[in-house]
Design a protein around this motif. Structure first.
Motif, short mmCIF file in Angstrom:
data_model
loop_
_atom_site.label_atom_id
_atom_site.label_comp_id
_atom_site.label_asym_id
_atom_site.label_seq_id
_atom_site.Cartn_x
_atom_site.Cartn_y
_atom_site.Cartn_z
N ASN A 76 0.73 -1.30 0.15
CA ASN A 76 -0.03 -0.14 0.16
C ASN A 76 0.88 1.35 0.04
N THR A 77 0.15 2.30 0.00
CA THR A 77 0.79 3.67 -0.36
C THR A 77 1.08 4.38 1.24
N THR A 78 0.81 3.86 2.09
CA THR A 78 0.97 3.85 3.80
C THR A 78 0.38 5.36 4.05
N ILE A 79 -0.72 5.92 3.44
CA ILE A 79 -1.30 7.00 3.82
C ILE A 79 -2.11 6.80 5.11
N VAL A 80 -1.78 7.65 6.32
CA VAL A 80 -2.54 7.46 7.55
C VAL A 80 -3.26 8.90 7.86
N ARG A 81 -4.51 8.46 8.20
CA ARG A 81 -5.24 9.88 8.50
C ARG A 81 -6.58 9.28 9.24
N SER A 82 -7.30 10.20 9.43
CA SER A 82 -8.56 9.95 10.13
C SER A 82 -10.05 10.73 10.13
N ASN A 83 -9.49 11.36 8.74
CA ASN A 83 -10.47 12.47 8.49
C ASN A 83 -11.87 11.80 7.85
N TYR A 84 -12.59 10.97 8.40
CA TYR A 84 -13.79 10.52 7.79
C TYR A 84 -15.13 11.25 8.14
N LEU A 85 -16.14 10.88 7.50
CA LEU A 85 -17.35 11.79 7.75
C LEU A 85 -18.10 11.60 8.83
N VAL A 275 -0.49 14.44 -0.85
CA VAL A 275 -1.28 15.28 -1.52
C VAL A 275 -2.26 14.02 -2.03
N MET A 276 -3.71 14.28 -1.79
CA MET A 276 -4.69 13.41 -2.59
C MET A 276 -5.43 14.19 -3.23
N SER A 277 -6.10 13.66 -4.44
CA SER A 277 -6.96 14.59 -5.24
C SER A 277 -7.96 13.52 -5.72
N CYS A 282 -5.22 11.14 -8.02
CA CYS A 282 -4.06 10.44 -7.57
C CYS A 282 -3.86 10.83 -6.26
N TYR A 283 -3.05 10.01 -5.37
CA TYR A 283 -2.48 10.38 -4.37
C TYR A 283 -1.03 10.13 -4.24
N ILE A 284 -0.09 10.94 -3.72
CA ILE A 284 1.29 10.93 -3.88
C ILE A 284 1.83 11.54 -2.74
N GLY A 365 -11.07 -2.47 2.24
CA GLY A 365 -10.80 -2.00 1.08
C GLY A 365 -9.37 -1.30 0.73
N THR A 366 -9.59 -0.05 0.07
CA THR A 366 -8.58 0.66 -0.16
C THR A 366 -7.84 1.58 1.12
N GLY A 367 -8.30 1.29 2.26
CA GLY A 367 -8.04 2.20 3.13
C GLY A 367 -7.65 1.51 4.64
N GLY A 368 -7.34 0.42 4.53
CA GLY A 368 -7.24 0.00 5.84
C GLY A 368 -5.70 -0.16 6.52
N PHE A 369 -4.84 0.03 5.92
CA PHE A 369 -3.47 0.35 6.26
C PHE A 369 -3.35 1.31 7.59
N LYS A 370 -4.08 2.60 7.40
CA LYS A 370 -4.16 3.47 8.52
C LYS A 370 -4.58 2.90 9.84
N ALA A 371 -5.39 2.01 9.70
CA ALA A 371 -6.40 1.37 10.70
C ALA A 371 -5.83 0.48 11.47
N ALA A 411 -15.14 9.69 1.89
CA ALA A 411 -13.84 10.07 2.61
C ALA A 411 -12.81 8.73 2.30
N ALA A 412 -13.38 7.92 1.53
CA ALA A 412 -12.25 6.56 1.24
C ALA A 412 -11.23 7.18 0.45
N GLY A 413 -11.39 8.20 -0.41
CA GLY A 413 -9.93 8.85 -1.02
C GLY A 413 -9.70 8.07 -2.13
N VAL A 414 -10.39 6.99 -2.43
CA VAL A 414 -9.79 6.39 -3.67
C VAL A 414 -11.07 5.83 -4.60
N ALA A 415 -10.97 6.15 -6.02
CA ALA A 415 -12.11 5.93 -6.77
C ALA A 415 -12.30 4.47 -6.80
O1 PYC Z 1 -7.35 5.61 2.48
O2 PYC Z 1 -6.04 7.44 2.43
C1 PYC Z 1 -6.48 6.23 1.99
C2 PYC Z 1 -5.65 5.67 0.93
C3 PYC Z 1 -4.82 6.39 0.17
C4 PYC Z 1 -4.31 5.74 -0.62
C5 PYC Z 1 -5.05 4.35 -0.74
N1 PYC Z 1 -6.00 4.64 0.27
#
Ligand code: PYC
Ligand code: FAD
Length: 416
Positions: A76-85, A275-277, A282-284, A365-371, A411-415
């Motif tokens: 994964n791309t290792t993004i960690v955040r908690s800004n969920y709705l 940066v995420m868009s 993309c997220y980078i 899904g696409t966002g479990g690393f942070k968790a 808030a998932a951040g990934v399409a």
């Molecule tokens: O959940 O922040 C996220 C994330 C970024 C890229 C893939 N997942």
């Protein structure tokens, strides 16, 4: 002064390596355990660690068909955040986020957590309204969300194209300063070593091929190394969760899809935040060794191959060039795919199934690393106490029957 020839360097290097201590044992499987955890990714290993450390349940095996961290954890791309709705998701992810700063200390292993801030760009008025709503919801939950205008974005990320003439001009962004990145492999290795030192057996190259269920109760797992009995079976297998559920006669509301990422050649430090868009998509971020770490959207089809389609990464690289014109000459070094487990509401499933003694923790899904730390903590608590941890309760499987979904697509951040 001692002189080192190439020969002696190689000799000393080899000897040093030979005397290295193993980071964890390589035990033979026992005939039975109190709890078997299927899946040696970050979530499975964290669950084992907290079961042993917090609840004193040490008769535990983690069963991994490949190598530890070789699934989505190491991809994964290792993004960690908690800004969920939604409150339910925000509470769970923020609980996890608050564990990251102390994790290296707790595991005695440097997971390289770097709270360098996470920015979600808005390119249209609709984007901005959605982002503002999320920032306001975050602040009500005590999460450090802020709104930035275009000038604020440009000040933080000078290489970003903030020109009003851009195809999708940057109109503003949300900004979470306490978010950031961590070293994914180190998270798996840190939890593995810490779980092993608590007496947990880590069984690598061991595939679960069946789940034995009798009279509605799980009795253990069939594996490539024979049957292993267990009082509780906990499946933490991400993209293969549906396959494991089918072994017990269950069907999960999960789709398994490829999600791809890339890294570039190393560059001098030039991007010190994430940066995420969503709109350009993309997220980078930039890894400490200089590579740009870039993520794509999920591929449009279901599949179990750890690779995706070229059109998806082509789209992502177009987005990178659009946002950061100066990166257009950067060469990509590697790309790969993981298999993500996506639920209809983009939230996880944590808890017991209708089969007694059979639990699942999946759907991240696409966002479990942070968790990872929070997921392991609440799932261990759920397993040990045989009732949902309060933070896990909204994410029970029953929500797909009751309709109490927690929609976090925004808030998932990934399409996907
Ligand atoms: O959940 O922040 C996220 C994330 C970024 C890229 C893939 N997942
Ligand atoms: P995994 O690490 O996938 O572990 C599951 C393990 O189960 C695997 O090792 C697998 O081999 C094993 N397994 C499966 N079947 C069996 C079987 N039958 N027997 C034994 N073992 C089995 N999340 C974020 O928060 N931030 C991000 O920036 C981010 N970026 C991502 C980018 C990409 C390209 C991908 C693919 C994912 C990304 N994610 C991100 C999502 C994140 O990686 C996952 O949600 C998380 O790592 C899941 O961890 P896990 O331990 O549940 O799963």
């Amino acid at each position: 002064m001692e002189k080192y020839s190439l020969f002696s360097l190689v000799k000393h290097g080899r000897r040093h390596h030979e005397t290295w201590q193993r980071a964890w044992r390589d035990p033979a499987p026992k005939k039975s355990y109190d709890t078997v955890i299927v899946g040696g990714g970050g979530h499975g290993l964290a669950t084992a660690y907290y079961l042993a450390k917090v609840h004193g349940v040490r008769d535990v095996a983690v069963i991994e068909k490949g190598y530890l961290g070789g699934g989505n954890t190491g991809r994964n791309t290792t993004i960690v955040r908690s800004n969920y709705l939604r409150d339910e998701a925000a509470h769970l992810y923020d609980f996890a986020l608050k564990m990251w700063p102390g994790l290296s200390q707790d595991l005695n292993f440097n997971v390289m957590f770097s709270p360098r801030g996470v920015m979600n760009l808005g390119h249209t008025l609709h984007d901005l309204r959605e982002i503002e709503r999320r920032v306001n919801a975050n602040r009500l939950n005590g999460i450090d969300g802020q709104m930035l205008d275009t000038a604020g974005v440009e000040e933080r990320v000078p290489l970003l194209n903030c020109s009003p003439d851009a195809r999708y001009p940057v109109l503003g962004a949300s900004w979470q300063p306490s978010g950031g990145v961590a070293r994914h492999d180190a998270v798996a290795w840190g939890y593995a070593r810490a779980a092993d030192s608590q007496g947990v057996d880590l069984l690598q190259q061991t595939e679960v091929t069946g789940i034995r269920v009798r009279n509605g109760s799980a009795e253990g797992v069939e594996t490539s190394r024979g049957f292993i009995a267990a009082r509780k079976v906990a499946c933490v297998a991400a993209g293969h969760s549906g396959v494991l559920a089918a072994m017990a006669g269950l069907r999960l509301p999960i789709e398994s899809r490829p999600l791809q990422a890339l890294v570039s050649e190393p560059l001098k430090p030039c991007l010190d935040t994430v940066v995420m868009s969503n709109a350009v998509h993309c997220y980078i971020s930039q890894a400490d060794k200089g590579d740009l770490v870039i993520g794509a959207g999920a591929d449009m089809y279901n599949g179990y191959g750890q690779r995706g389609s070229f059109s998806t990464i082509e789209h992502t690289l177009q987005a990178v060039c659009e946002l950061f014109p100066s990166f257009s000459r950067v060469r990509m070094n590697r790309h790969w795919g993981g298999i993500v487990d996506i639920c209809p509401d983009a939230c996880p499933i944590i808890g017991q199934t209708p089969v007694e003694g059979l639990y699942f923790n999946c759907g991240w899904g696409t966002g479990g690393f942070k968790a990872t730390p929070g997921s392991g903590y609440v799932f261990a608590d759920t397993l040990a106490n045989e009732r949902p941890h309060p933070l896990a309760a909204p994410f029970a499987l029953e929500r797909f029957a009751t309709g109490a979904l927690v929609d976090e697509h925004g808030a998932a951040g990934v399409a996907h």
